[in-house]
Motif scaffolding. Structure first.
Motif, PDB file in Angstrom:
ATOM      1  N   LYS A   1       0.817  -1.219   0.000  1.00 55.67           N
ATOM      2  CA  LYS A   1       0.000   0.000   0.000  1.00 55.67           C
ATOM      3  C   LYS A   1       0.848   1.264   0.000  1.00 55.67           C
ATOM      4  CE  LYS A   1      -0.648  -0.133   5.056  1.00 55.67           C
ATOM      5  NZ  LYS A   1       0.131  -1.370   5.280  1.00 55.67           N
ATOM      6  N   ASP A   2       2.068   1.190   0.551  1.00 55.68           N
ATOM      7  CA  ASP A   2       2.929   2.375   0.570  1.00 55.68           C
ATOM      8  C   ASP A   2       3.262   2.839  -0.843  1.00 55.68           C
ATOM      9  OD1 ASP A   2       2.970   2.212   3.328  1.00 55.68           O
ATOM     10  OD2 ASP A   2       4.781   0.992   3.369  1.00 55.68           O
ATOM     11  N   SER A   3       3.523   1.883  -1.724  1.00 52.49           N
ATOM     12  CA  SER A   3       3.835   2.222  -3.113  1.00 52.49           C
ATOM     13  C   SER A   3       2.649   2.892  -3.792  1.00 52.49           C
ATOM     14  CB  SER A   3       4.222   0.961  -3.893  1.00 52.49           C
ATOM     15  OG  SER A   3       5.314   0.298  -3.307  1.00 52.49           O
ATOM     16  N   VAL A   4       1.451   2.391  -3.498  1.00 51.73           N
ATOM     17  CA  VAL A   4       0.241   2.968  -4.089  1.00 51.73           C
ATOM     18  C   VAL A   4       0.066   4.411  -3.642  1.00 51.73           C
ATOM     19  CG1 VAL A   4      -2.263   2.790  -4.245  1.00 51.73           C
ATOM     20  CG2 VAL A   4      -0.878   0.716  -4.227  1.00 51.73           C
ATOM     21  N   VAL A   5       0.299   4.667  -2.354  1.00 52.26           N
ATOM     22  CA  VAL A   5       0.166   6.028  -1.817  1.00 52.26           C
ATOM     23  C   VAL A   5       1.101   6.983  -2.552  1.00 52.26           C
ATOM     24  CG1 VAL A   5       0.590   7.483   0.196  1.00 52.26           C
ATOM     25  CG2 VAL A   5      -0.615   5.312   0.471  1.00 52.26           C
ATOM     26  N   THR A   6       2.354   6.579  -2.715  1.00 47.73           N
ATOM     27  CA  THR A   6       3.327   7.445  -3.379  1.00 47.73           C
ATOM     28  C   THR A   6       2.951   7.702  -4.828  1.00 47.73           C
ATOM     29  OG1 THR A   6       5.039   6.443  -1.992  1.00 47.73           O
ATOM     30  CG2 THR A   6       5.780   7.795  -3.838  1.00 47.73           C
ATOM     31  N   LEU A   7       2.632   6.641  -5.558  1.00 46.73           N
ATOM     32  CA  LEU A   7       2.300   6.785  -6.976  1.00 46.73           C
ATOM     33  C   LEU A   7       1.068   7.658  -7.175  1.00 46.73           C
ATOM     34  CD1 LEU A   7       2.908   3.119  -8.201  1.00 46.73           C
ATOM     35  CD2 LEU A   7       4.216   5.135  -8.887  1.00 46.73           C
ATOM     36  N   GLU A   8       0.004   7.381  -6.420  1.00 47.61           N
ATOM     37  CA  GLU A   8      -1.232   8.142  -6.607  1.00 47.61           C
ATOM     38  C   GLU A   8      -1.059   9.602  -6.202  1.00 47.61           C
ATOM     39  OE1 GLU A   8      -4.407   6.104  -4.620  1.00 47.61           O
ATOM     40  OE2 GLU A   8      -4.728   4.751  -6.336  1.00 47.61           O
ATOM     41  N   THR A   9      -0.260   9.850  -5.166  1.00 43.75           N
ATOM     42  CA  THR A   9      -0.029  11.229  -4.731  1.00 43.75           C
ATOM     43  C   THR A   9       0.709  12.022  -5.800  1.00 43.75           C
ATOM     44  OG1 THR A   9       0.046  10.585  -2.394  1.00 43.75           O
ATOM     45  CG2 THR A   9       1.070  12.687  -2.986  1.00 43.75           C
TER      46      THR A   9
ATOM     47  N   LEU B   1      12.580  -3.687  -8.382  1.00 45.06           N
ATOM     48  CA  LEU B   1      13.692  -4.625  -8.277  1.00 45.06           C
ATOM     49  C   LEU B   1      13.126  -6.036  -8.333  1.00 45.06           C
ATOM     50  CD1 LEU B   1      16.726  -5.136  -7.670  1.00 45.06           C
ATOM     51  CD2 LEU B   1      16.128  -5.060  -5.229  1.00 45.06           C
ATOM     52  N   ASN B   2      13.617  -6.841  -9.280  1.00 43.21           N
ATOM     53  CA  ASN B   2      13.103  -8.196  -9.497  1.00 43.21           C
ATOM     54  C   ASN B   2      11.574  -8.179  -9.646  1.00 43.21           C
ATOM     55  OD1 ASN B   2      15.696  -9.144  -9.291  1.00 43.21           O
ATOM     56  ND2 ASN B   2      15.456 -10.037  -7.261  1.00 43.21           N
ATOM     57  N   PRO B   3      11.078  -7.681 -10.765  1.00 47.23           N
ATOM     58  CA  PRO B   3       9.631  -7.497 -10.956  1.00 47.23           C
ATOM     59  C   PRO B   3       8.828  -8.775 -10.716  1.00 47.23           C
ATOM     60  CG  PRO B   3      10.870  -6.524 -12.765  1.00 47.23           C
ATOM     61  CD  PRO B   3      11.848  -7.315 -11.970  1.00 47.23           C
ATOM     62  N   GLY B   4       7.759  -8.618  -9.950  1.00 41.26           N
ATOM     63  CA  GLY B   4       6.823  -9.712  -9.698  1.00 41.26           C
ATOM     64  C   GLY B   4       5.413  -9.233  -9.974  1.00 41.26           C
ATOM     65  N   LYS B   5       4.459 -10.128  -9.869  1.00 40.42           N
ATOM     66  CA  LYS B   5       3.077  -9.801 -10.206  1.00 40.42           C
ATOM     67  C   LYS B   5       2.528  -8.659  -9.351  1.00 40.42           C
ATOM     68  CE  LYS B   5      -1.485 -11.885 -10.910  1.00 40.42           C
ATOM     69  NZ  LYS B   5      -2.222 -10.801 -10.239  1.00 40.42           N
ATOM     70  N   ALA B   6       2.825  -8.672  -8.043  1.00 40.56           N
ATOM     71  CA  ALA B   6       2.274  -7.648  -7.149  1.00 40.56           C
ATOM     72  C   ALA B   6       2.733  -6.252  -7.554  1.00 40.56           C
ATOM     73  CB  ALA B   6       2.675  -7.933  -5.706  1.00 40.56           C
ATOM     74  N   GLY B   7       4.025  -6.103  -7.841  1.00 40.30           N
ATOM     75  CA  GLY B   7       4.545  -4.796  -8.226  1.00 40.30           C
ATOM     76  C   GLY B   7       4.009  -4.331  -9.565  1.00 40.30           C
ATOM     77  N   ILE B   8       3.972  -5.235 -10.533  1.00 40.22           N
ATOM     78  CA  ILE B   8       3.474  -4.883 -11.865  1.00 40.22           C
ATOM     79  C   ILE B   8       1.991  -4.514 -11.805  1.00 40.22           C
ATOM     80  CG2 ILE B   8       3.006  -5.791 -14.178  1.00 40.22           C
ATOM     81  CD1 ILE B   8       5.576  -7.457 -13.891  1.00 40.22           C
ATOM     82  N   ASP B   9       1.216  -5.266 -11.012  1.00 39.79           N
ATOM     83  CA  ASP B   9      -0.208  -4.945 -10.859  1.00 39.79           C
ATOM     84  C   ASP B   9      -0.398  -3.589 -10.194  1.00 39.79           C
ATOM     85  OD1 ASP B   9      -0.885  -7.323 -12.028  1.00 39.79           O
ATOM     86  OD2 ASP B   9      -1.428  -8.345 -10.154  1.00 39.79           O
TER      87      ASP B   9
END
Length: 239
Positions: free
Chosen positions: A102-110, A123-131
């Motif tokens: 959720k921290d990543s979402v907060v930063t991106l949306e802000t 770093l080392n892309p996975g499904k959660a990060g890409i989604d």
């Protein structure tokens, strides 16, 4: 055109090597570490020892290691390579490390909501990060990615029963983000951390599983970057 010369690259890679070393050092907790790939002054040596000690707090606790901050390891350097400050042309964009939480979402949306130019970094892309970046409107082509692997020898040692445990991963991500930002010509690195990262995770101790997400680490990281030879790579670190 954000070209990087050999001196700048060696500088940034050396710093990454210092943080990667933690994962390998913990296998045996050698009392003496000698750095030969570059040089560190005494202030930098103390900075790294503090990060190792605090970042491995949970590791020490779970493995029953009674480490003392002053003498848990001796760290010295005899490398001849010295690193100089450098500057480069940079865009006023934001590199945002994304882990999928959720921290990543907060930063991106802000930042996106504030009409900032944003480049997601994984770093080392996975499904959660890409989604996560996809839900904010980015495509996979928009993502700056880095692949990291662990030496198979270390994995073999772990399987044989050598010491293992939690390491300060967010500190590793911080230094790799510096290299990614430099290569992309991006001035700012922005991320969000929960306030609980500033609290001990083992009651009655100073052990903090999330030390490298704490305000203390972020402040120390900014100081370290500004002092030795990385000045102007990190334009702004927000949380």
């Amino acid at each position: 055109n954000f070209e990087i010369n050999e001196s700048e690259l060696n500088n940034l890679v050396f710093q990454i090597g210092m943080i990667e070393l933690i994962s390998y050092w913990k296998a045996a907790c050698s009392p003496e570490v000698i750095i030969e790939a570059g040089s560190l002054n005494q202030e930098q040596v103390e900075w790294w020892k503090k990060l190792y000690y605090n970042g491995l707090g949970e590791f020490f606790y779970r493995n029953g290691i009674h480490a003392r901050k002053d003498d848990f390891m001796s760290l010295s350097t005899n490398g001849k390579n010295t690193f100089q400050k450098f500057e480069f042309d940079q865009s006023d964009s934001f590199l945002v490390p994304v882990g999928g939480g959720k921290d990543s979402v907060v930063t991106l949306e802000t930042l996106v909501g504030g009409r900032k130019d944003v480049r997601p970094f994984i770093l080392n892309p996975g499904k959660a990060g890409i989604d996560t970046v996809g839900n904010v409107g980015f495509s996979e082509e928009d993502i700056l990615t880095v692949d990291r692997t662990i030496d198979p020898v270390l994995l073999k040692l772990n399987a044989q029963g050598f010491l293992n445990g939690h390491t300060p991963f967010s500190a590793l991500l911080a230094f790799i983000s510096l290299l990614a930002a430099r290569l992309a010509g991006i001035k700012n690195i922005a991320l969000s951390n929960e306030s609980s990262a500033n609290e001990p995770t083992v009651p009655g101790t100073e052990v903090n599983h999330q030390y490298s997400k704490s305000f203390e680490f972020e402040r120390g990281f900014r100081d370290y970057v500004a002092k030795p030879s990385l000045s102007n790579v990190l334009g702004q670190l927000t949380r």
